[in-house]
Design an enzyme around this catalytic site. Sequence first.
Site, PDB file in Angstrom:
ATOM      1  N   PRO A   1     -28.509  -2.216  21.167  1.00 43.26           N
ATOM      2  CA  PRO A   1     -28.811  -2.285  22.608  1.00 43.26           C
ATOM      3  C   PRO A   1     -29.552  -1.034  23.047  1.00 43.26           C
ATOM      4  CG  PRO A   1     -26.458  -1.906  22.234  1.00 43.26           C
ATOM      5  CD  PRO A   1     -27.067  -2.148  20.894  1.00 43.26           C
ATOM      6  N   LEU A   2     -30.653  -1.200  23.747  1.00 45.92           N
ATOM      7  CA  LEU A   2     -31.551  -0.095  24.068  1.00 45.92           C
ATOM      8  C   LEU A   2     -31.815  -0.033  25.557  1.00 45.92           C
ATOM      9  CD1 LEU A   2     -34.078  -1.174  21.337  1.00 45.92           C
ATOM     10  CD2 LEU A   2     -32.252   0.477  21.068  1.00 45.92           C
ATOM     11  N   THR A   3     -31.396   1.034  26.187  1.00 47.54           N
ATOM     12  CA  THR A   3     -31.600   1.158  27.630  1.00 47.54           C
ATOM     13  C   THR A   3     -33.084   1.284  27.950  1.00 47.54           C
ATOM     14  OG1 THR A   3     -29.459   2.187  27.916  1.00 47.54           O
ATOM     15  CG2 THR A   3     -31.074   2.572  29.634  1.00 47.54           C
TER      16      THR A   3
ATOM     17  N   CYS B   1     -21.832   6.167  24.357  1.00 45.63           N
ATOM     18  CA  CYS B   1     -22.801   6.772  25.285  1.00 45.63           C
ATOM     19  C   CYS B   1     -22.452   8.229  25.538  1.00 45.63           C
ATOM     20  CB  CYS B   1     -22.828   5.998  26.595  1.00 45.63           C
ATOM     21  SG  CYS B   1     -24.118   6.538  27.727  1.00 45.63           S
TER      22      CYS B   1
ATOM     23  N   LYS C   1     -18.649  -0.070  19.720  1.00 45.25           N
ATOM     24  CA  LYS C   1     -19.621   0.912  19.224  1.00 45.25           C
ATOM     25  C   LYS C   1     -19.085   2.304  19.528  1.00 45.25           C
ATOM     26  CE  LYS C   1     -24.133   2.108  18.237  1.00 45.25           C
ATOM     27  NZ  LYS C   1     -24.231   3.455  18.683  1.00 45.25           N
TER      28      LYS C   1
ATOM     29  N   HIS D   1     -21.977   5.266  14.884  1.00 44.88           N
ATOM     30  CA  HIS D   1     -23.155   6.134  14.904  1.00 44.88           C
ATOM     31  C   HIS D   1     -22.767   7.461  14.254  1.00 44.88           C
ATOM     32  CE1 HIS D   1     -26.696   7.919  17.452  1.00 44.88           C
ATOM     33  NE2 HIS D   1     -26.688   8.349  16.202  1.00 44.88           N
TER      34      HIS D   1
ATOM     35  N   ASN E   1     -25.044   3.279  11.630  1.00 49.50           N
ATOM     36  CA  ASN E   1     -26.169   3.483  12.541  1.00 49.50           C
ATOM     37  C   ASN E   1     -26.613   4.936  12.476  1.00 49.50           C
ATOM     38  OD1 ASN E   1     -26.485   3.927  16.071  1.00 49.50           O
ATOM     39  ND2 ASN E   1     -28.041   3.155  14.712  1.00 49.50           N
TER      40      ASN E   1
ATOM     41  N   ALA F   1     -31.693   1.381  15.232  1.00 51.35           N
ATOM     42  CA  ALA F   1     -31.653   1.936  16.580  1.00 51.35           C
ATOM     43  C   ALA F   1     -32.832   2.861  16.803  1.00 51.35           C
ATOM     44  CB  ALA F   1     -30.327   2.654  16.794  1.00 51.35           C
ATOM     45  N   ARG F   2     -32.559   4.141  16.989  1.00 48.66           N
ATOM     46  CA  ARG F   2     -33.571   5.058  17.499  1.00 48.66           C
ATOM     47  C   ARG F   2     -34.497   5.534  16.383  1.00 48.66           C
ATOM     48  NH1 ARG F   2     -33.928  10.374  17.317  1.00 48.66           N
ATOM     49  NH2 ARG F   2     -31.975  10.318  16.183  1.00 48.66           N
TER      50      ARG F   2
END
Length: 669
Positions: A311-313, A396, A435, A465, A497, A520-521
């Site tokens: 999920p990517l803001t 987060c 997560k 992560h 991740n 992800a990033r």
Amino acid sequence: PRRFLTSKEQFHAFLKARGAPGSQEAPQEDEEEEPGCREQTEPPAKRARPDAPRVEGDGREDAEEAGGEEREPGQRKRARGQNKSRPCMKPNHYERSRLCPSVTQGCAEKCYFGSRCRFLHDINEYMAVKPADLGQNCVLFATFGKCIYGVTCRFAQAHLGDGYQNVINVELAKQWEGKSLVRNNLPKDLQHRLRKKKFSFEKADEYLRRLGKPRGDGGKGNKTSGGSTEGQEVPNCTAPEEGPGDAPAHPVLPEEGEDSKPAALESPCAADASEGSPIKTMGPVTDEDIIKLRPCEKKKLEIQGKLYLAPLTTCGNLPFRRICKRFGADVTCGEMAVCTNLLQGQSSEWALLKRHHTEDVFGVQLEGAFPDTMTKCAELLNQTIEVDFVDINVGCPIDLVYKKGGGCALMTRSNKFEQIVRGMNSVLDVPLTVKIRTGVQEKINVAHKIIPKIREWGASMVTLHGRSREQRYTKVADWDYIAECAKIASPMPLFGNGDILSYEDADRAMQTGVSGIMIARQVTVFPHSLLFLQALLMHEGALIKPWIFTEIKEQRHWDIPSSERFNILKDFTNYGLEHWGSDTQGVEKTRKFLLEWLSFLCRYIPVGLLEHLPQKINERPPYYMGRDYLETLMASQNVDDWIKISELLLGPVPTNFTFLPKHKANSYK
């Protein structure tokens, strides 16, 4: 090869010289621009903090941060690394004279606003002030046979007949009749019930009542300033307003370290056998009312070994997920949604839950800090939308979320964490996933202690992560620790991740024993971008290489040319026009998200220019000249060049258009 390397001055001098990207004609740069059109090509430089010790309350907090002037006592401290006050183009900046929606939809006599309507109702008057069309082909008309935006479409010449009548391709429109392309919309009646607090949360209320029964007289309250919900019987969730010295009205469960634990928490499905049910039934009682669904009977989440788009803001919107699906992403997830906003029926928050029909395995991610709001939100989504799983964001790192007790803070609030997981699991018919990060502090890993508890609480999967909250997105992800946690989590699946930039990275990650990897990033960490990293709302996903899914599945490095990358951007704009609309507002919203994506996409280094493979995620790309003008233009870190690319796809920007990326360090010269 070194022949491609260049200096910063030569790089920008080349782009300023008029070059044509392939067959595309570059926008003229010597045309007169309106004042203020592109004033902010990059954010102002920040000054380093003085090394002198600072005494609390001396009034010198970051005095020189915004430009060297001392901050006034009443002025708020400026957020570091974020564009909190970046220019925001509102709809009235694009169109000062807008056509009434009732006219566009062909029912002008039934205007929704009545005599209070401030929109135009005369089509001729609107066409006289409407901006020029951006092209001759409307993607909505070409795809669906009908454009619902009619004369307001910025490509209206493709489907306007005599007298500005909207032309319809009947045969093509019939093919799409009755088909739902995008699901999980917010109906007006549901929004009205949520705003009036008339939605029934039967399962959540039952769980919360059981949660509140077996508490003792001891304990301390936990006040919060937001997220209050109806009913004050839930302890320590959203306490009623109290005076500064008042004791809380409801004592709470003992915090971690104490032995007492409510029996209802251990087994949320077990009701008190000795007492009669306080809930009065209406009508016949069915098996579904009496027989609870056992965890083993829930739908299984069969995604082991699949590629999971995180999920990517901001950038993980529906058009971008369609791009990733096309390149081989197996599992997709919507952007992080705040549970309190969903419970209030906010349209902007519900938009994050929308699902395209091509997303065959789709989940949503929720963020919250209290059992009452999270459990009620889970029940709400369970009844109203179609998803394959629900994910809890406990990773987060930003202060906005952390200081309210959400995100990474839940890793230190084990009682609340447990209540949230058990409560959501009890009301959901789909699997629940979590997560997390390695921990909060950099050198203190706690995930290996929490993962067995999460498995016991009923979660179906955990994604880890490999960085702590303090690390944010710096340093290298700790895959050795992820491998250790994967063994502890068994038989529960654990996805890893962090730092997956090539198929070699993915292969090494899978050898650690994880059940799968979350892409992800894929961004390069620049030495001077720590302020930007502190401002990230979520790990921005496969934005550098959306084709990384293809590389992993085909086990190859893809030297994708600039023309193909440009076609990917063209597909994104078409998907954006489908999703956000082809009128002026839709075009500019598509442009906004395109520019946000370009602020990450520009960091990709073509495979054919690398001296060694694969590219490492912590390597800073030097200035280089591409193999053609378009490849060089796409490598620019300058906002003006991103706008130039958007103009190749969506036409000229509006008068006085300004754009700054969400994070300041994304743009520099």
